[in-house]
Scaffold this motif. Structure first.
Motif, PDB file in Angstrom:
ATOM      1  N   LEU A  50       0.831  -1.209   0.000  1.00  0.00           N
ATOM      2  CA  LEU A  50       0.000   0.000   0.000  1.00  0.00           C
ATOM      3  C   LEU A  50       0.864   1.257   0.000  1.00  0.00           C
ATOM      4  O   LEU A  50       0.562   2.233  -0.685  1.00  0.00           O
ATOM      5  CB  LEU A  50      -0.952  -0.010   1.192  1.00  0.00           C
ATOM      6  N   GLU A  81      -6.484  -8.536   4.292  1.00  0.00           N
ATOM      7  CA  GLU A  81      -6.497  -7.235   4.965  1.00  0.00           C
ATOM      8  C   GLU A  81      -6.106  -6.122   3.984  1.00  0.00           C
ATOM      9  O   GLU A  81      -6.714  -5.055   3.973  1.00  0.00           O
ATOM     10  CB  GLU A  81      -5.521  -7.244   6.148  1.00  0.00           C
ATOM     11  N   ARG A  84      -8.999  -5.334   1.611  1.00  0.00           N
ATOM     12  CA  ARG A  84     -10.038  -4.515   2.262  1.00  0.00           C
ATOM     13  C   ARG A  84      -9.642  -3.044   2.278  1.00  0.00           C
ATOM     14  O   ARG A  84     -10.453  -2.169   1.971  1.00  0.00           O
ATOM     15  CB  ARG A  84     -10.296  -5.028   3.678  1.00  0.00           C
ATOM     16  N   GLU A  85      -8.390  -2.780   2.637  1.00  0.00           N
ATOM     17  CA  GLU A  85      -7.945  -1.387   2.674  1.00  0.00           C
ATOM     18  C   GLU A  85      -7.866  -0.809   1.262  1.00  0.00           C
ATOM     19  O   GLU A  85      -8.245   0.337   1.027  1.00  0.00           O
ATOM     20  CB  GLU A  85      -6.586  -1.267   3.365  1.00  0.00           C
ATOM     21  N   GLY A  88     -11.164   0.254  -0.055  1.00  0.00           N
ATOM     22  CA  GLY A  88     -11.684   1.428   0.637  1.00  0.00           C
ATOM     23  C   GLY A  88     -10.954   2.712   0.291  1.00  0.00           C
ATOM     24  O   GLY A  88     -11.341   3.786   0.742  1.00  0.00           O
ATOM     25  N   ASP A  89      -9.899   2.616  -0.503  1.00  0.00           N
ATOM     26  CA  ASP A  89      -9.095   3.783  -0.875  1.00  0.00           C
ATOM     27  C   ASP A  89      -9.589   4.319  -2.213  1.00  0.00           C
ATOM     28  O   ASP A  89      -9.526   3.633  -3.227  1.00  0.00           O
ATOM     29  CB  ASP A  89      -7.624   3.366  -0.979  1.00  0.00           C
ATOM     30  N   LYS A  93      -9.069   1.906  -5.385  1.00  0.00           N
ATOM     31  CA  LYS A  93     -10.125   0.896  -5.320  1.00  0.00           C
ATOM     32  C   LYS A  93     -10.355   0.144  -6.626  1.00  0.00           C
ATOM     33  O   LYS A  93     -10.866  -0.962  -6.628  1.00  0.00           O
ATOM     34  CB  LYS A  93     -11.430   1.500  -4.821  1.00  0.00           C
TER      35      LYS A  93
END
Length: 145
Positions: A50, A81, A84-85, A88-89, A93
């Protein structure tokens, strides 16, 4: 659209998120064997990936368009995990993600597909996956960066 052999169109960057150095080396060899010359970035876990995708922590940002090859079982932040992040970005996304894992668990498949992965592949099929990806880059139309 891709960089394959001497054919240059829009470059598709690859981010490999994998903590196993042997698997990373296997991918490098397969990319070389298929003459895939796309720029490849590496991250050892979801947190590092990320940060690379966002250009944080003084890490080089992966230019768009890019695809992610994502392992599930990693330290610090696992693949689920991270997904998911990522979803949500607002800026990340829509990232194209292929899961590349040793986990044949239906639960992992269900969760990752609900998080909109483009495909779920077992590492034992890595040669076929690289062949598929080389065709994907040739045929797929990506939006402008």
């Amino acid at each position: 659209m891709l960089m394959l052999g001497d054919d240059m169109r829009e470059v598709v960057n690859i981010l490999v998120v994998e903590d196993d150095e042997i698997d990373v080396e296997s991918l490098k060899r397969l990319f070389a064997k298929k003459d895939i010359k796309n720029p490849v970035y590496y991250a050892a876990n979801g947190m590092e990936a990320l940060a690379i995708m966002r250009g944080e922590n003084n890490l080089a940002k992966v230019p768009k368009p890019f695809i992610v090859l994502l392992d599930i079982n990693m330290p610090k932040m696992n693949g689920i995990e991270m997904l998911r992040e990522l979803r949500g970005d607002e800026n990340l996304k829509d990232t194209v993600v292929f899961v590349l894992t040793t986990s044949p668990r239906d639960e992992d498949k269900t969760i990752t597909y609900k998080l909109n992965v483009a495909g779920y592949f077992l590492k034992k099929d890595i040669k076929e996956l690289v062949t598929l990806l080389s065709l994907y880059w040739q045929l797929n139309e990506f939006p402008e960066s």
